[in-house]
Design a protein around this motif. Sequence first.
Motif, short mmCIF file in Angstrom:
data_model
loop_
_atom_site.label_atom_id
_atom_site.label_comp_id
_atom_site.label_asym_id
_atom_site.label_seq_id
_atom_site.Cartn_x
_atom_site.Cartn_y
_atom_site.Cartn_z
N LEU A 1 -21.15 44.69 70.11
CA LEU A 1 -20.93 45.07 68.71
C LEU A 1 -21.27 46.53 68.47
N ARG A 2 -22.24 47.05 69.20
CA ARG A 2 -22.58 48.48 69.05
C ARG A 2 -21.41 49.36 69.51
N LEU B 1 -18.36 48.37 69.54
CA LEU B 1 -17.29 48.12 68.57
C LEU B 1 -17.49 48.95 67.31
N SER B 2 -18.72 49.09 66.86
CA SER B 2 -19.01 49.83 65.61
C SER B 2 -18.73 51.33 65.76
N ILE C 1 -19.53 44.73 60.69
CA ILE C 1 -20.08 44.79 62.04
C ILE C 1 -21.58 45.09 61.96
N HIS D 1 -23.45 41.95 61.10
CA HIS D 1 -23.64 41.06 62.26
C HIS D 1 -24.70 41.60 63.21
N LEU D 2 -24.74 42.93 63.36
CA LEU D 2 -25.78 43.52 64.21
C LEU D 2 -27.17 43.21 63.65
N ILE E 1 -19.11 35.33 65.07
CA ILE E 1 -18.93 36.41 66.03
C ILE E 1 -17.62 36.28 66.81
N LEU F 1 -14.39 38.87 67.19
CA LEU F 1 -14.02 39.51 68.46
C LEU F 1 -12.55 39.28 68.77
#
Length: 789
Positions: A483-484, A486-487, A495, A498-499, A529, A533
Amino acid sequence: MSFEKQFDNPFRIEISFHKVIEALEEIAMSDVDFRANYAKGLLAEVAKVPELRTGISDLSKISEHAELIRHLLADLFPTALSKNEIKAVTIPFHQIIFNHTERFQNILLNAGPDFDMGIRDFDEHQFYVMSSCMILKFYYGYDVDFARPVFYDIPEADGSVKHYRILYNADFLEIFKTDDAPDITPEDIALLIDNFDNFDLWKEKFPVDSWILRGFGIMNLYDNTVESAVSLLKESLLTTEKKRDENDTDVLQGIFRSIFKIRNLRLGFAEFHPEEQKFRVANFGSHIPSVLLGGKMERPYEEICGCSMDELVTDAKYLAISDVKKFAEDFPEEKDFANHLLSQDVQSCIFAPIMKNGRVLGVFEVVSSVPKELNSINANKLDFVLPFITDTMDRYYSEKQNYIDAIIQKEYTAIHPSVYWKFREEADLHTIPENADKPFREIIFKDVYPMYGQIDIKGSSVARNEAMQRDLKLQIEMLLNLLRDLSKRHKLPLIEQHLFELEKMEGQILESLKADSESIVQNYIFNEIHPMLDHFRSDAQIAKKIGQYESQLDPAINMVYKERKNFDDTLSLINKKMAAVLDKKQEEAQEFFPHYYERFKTDGVEHNLYIGASIAPKKAYNPIYLDNLRLWQLQAMCDLEIEYFRLRPGLPYELDVTSLILVYSVPISIRFRMDEKRFDVDGTYNARYEVVKKRIDKSHIKGTGERIVQAGKITIVYSQNQEEAEYRRYIRLLQYKNRLGNNVESFEVEDLQGVTGLRALRVEVLYQVTPDGENYTFDDLVKELDLKP
């Protein structure tokens, strides 16, 4: 020279045609001129060889005068029938055969020069007894029925075998007694008819060469191939599994080649399983191949079938294909099936369903590599044999089902063989029609002594939680990294949300794992999640990272399952091995005295033993058997501990085990609970034993926080002084045998709810004896091998 003997014989054989000669003399005196003249001329030639009347004992004389003998027997062997009848002169049961008809000579010629003319399954004993029975019947007039079917198995030029039934005509034979033959009395006859198997007795009453058999017999053969082959088939199919060997398939193939008169005929059989719609290899007797399966162990029905196969299985009709190539051309929809047959050199074939009570058991296959050899006409020959094959298959499947039931009985139910007799006795009562509607009586065994033991996984709950914690932590960290990344490419507030939530979950898991932590994390990942994705798979770089993440997931549950799987596999391996060792040792223990045994796999292996007179009422029970079983149990626990230590280095997850034995000297009653399908203690008073069993392994030494069980030691819980004294004796024996260590602890067990006054002994197990006699305890080995305690 005399006739060669195949076996010892009560007869001296003299071939004589005196009865035929006497008949010719009557014809010579008749008023029919042409007949009389022929008879006179033939008698004139016969007079030159007086042995033809008085008796021939030299085989060479038969050959020398073969032509004259043929004319002498012309009325009995008409020339017009010589090409049709299978006939010759013989002495019953002997290998003296001559004056064959033309058809008989051709049969022997086709059999080849090495063919030995012997009666099937006819040994010296049978030969001698049947010869003696001829004397009893034709000389003494005792009507003993010695007749039995006799056969010649004669090969054809093409390699197939034909079976001929032998019929004897003894009208031209006479039996004479010599001075060497003892008189046979009624008492002798009574003795003989009750002693067929006493070969020496028959020889005593009918000594070798003590009787004269004069004259000749006529042997007629008729082709009994199909009937005889069917009989041989029945005999082969009725043979028990233990007596069968790898030649059985060849024997069956030879029988069917005789029936169909096809030299290269092959057989096959495939089981059919309607529930799974599959054909499978049949494993009864020797291995029988199947052209339907084509070398595979099993094939789905739809993979093989065409319209023809549907008719075979659904309508239970023969499928006969006389020319497989033409069949493929005429029926294009069957091309795959036809090519499957042609690939195995099957040019003509018959497939016959084997059915019993409306159920298809399998398909019997008869195939040939020559077109037209098998067809819808000769398929009808199977009508003679399929009933026997069907009965054999049905018997095989019944035996197989009984075997399966026995496995289920042993592995999956609580009815141990030691108490099976009681259940069988009760069930047998309900087979009587008047008892059919009566309720089943409860199964109770009174006054039995219980024994309980367990080898338990130490701290299994903690270990399981730790494995779960590591798996969840790893998956959350993988998702956080994903996710990092992705952000950085997609600046979306969701995002970041969710993190934040995943980091908070990770902290909660590391701080304290709760009962619902796993389901909360799993639901969040699945519902929040993973769907997100999936949305970003169009981004090639992110899609690659998603693939790397998914490669670490278990495909069955779509979660990281590495540590938990290692734990589950370890637990399963320990339980399986410990249960197998215990079961094997139990088989030996049952030899001492039958007793009820049951075991359970939990986080470890528990077992219950019950011994007493009511378990085996037909055997004399003595308290010594209880003492013996207690000593056996202690030794078995030592063996389980040692076996676990051998197993431990190869386990995927590091765990320890603890061992416990509960001693209980008060007899109790056990009752089979119909609703639970298992035995349990009977009565309120006996329930105390169950309470102790369920709570003892988690209890502590009185006045301390220390558990009564420890790794590397066996704990023995008891309540009476005589029990302590008894087990100290057992411990001393096992110490002497280097099974247990010298350090024996004694302590009181904390009070349990409703149970007080329990005490315990705890003794170390010796895991290894080195050549120089050095013993290792669990603690010694942990230090020596630098293992985690």
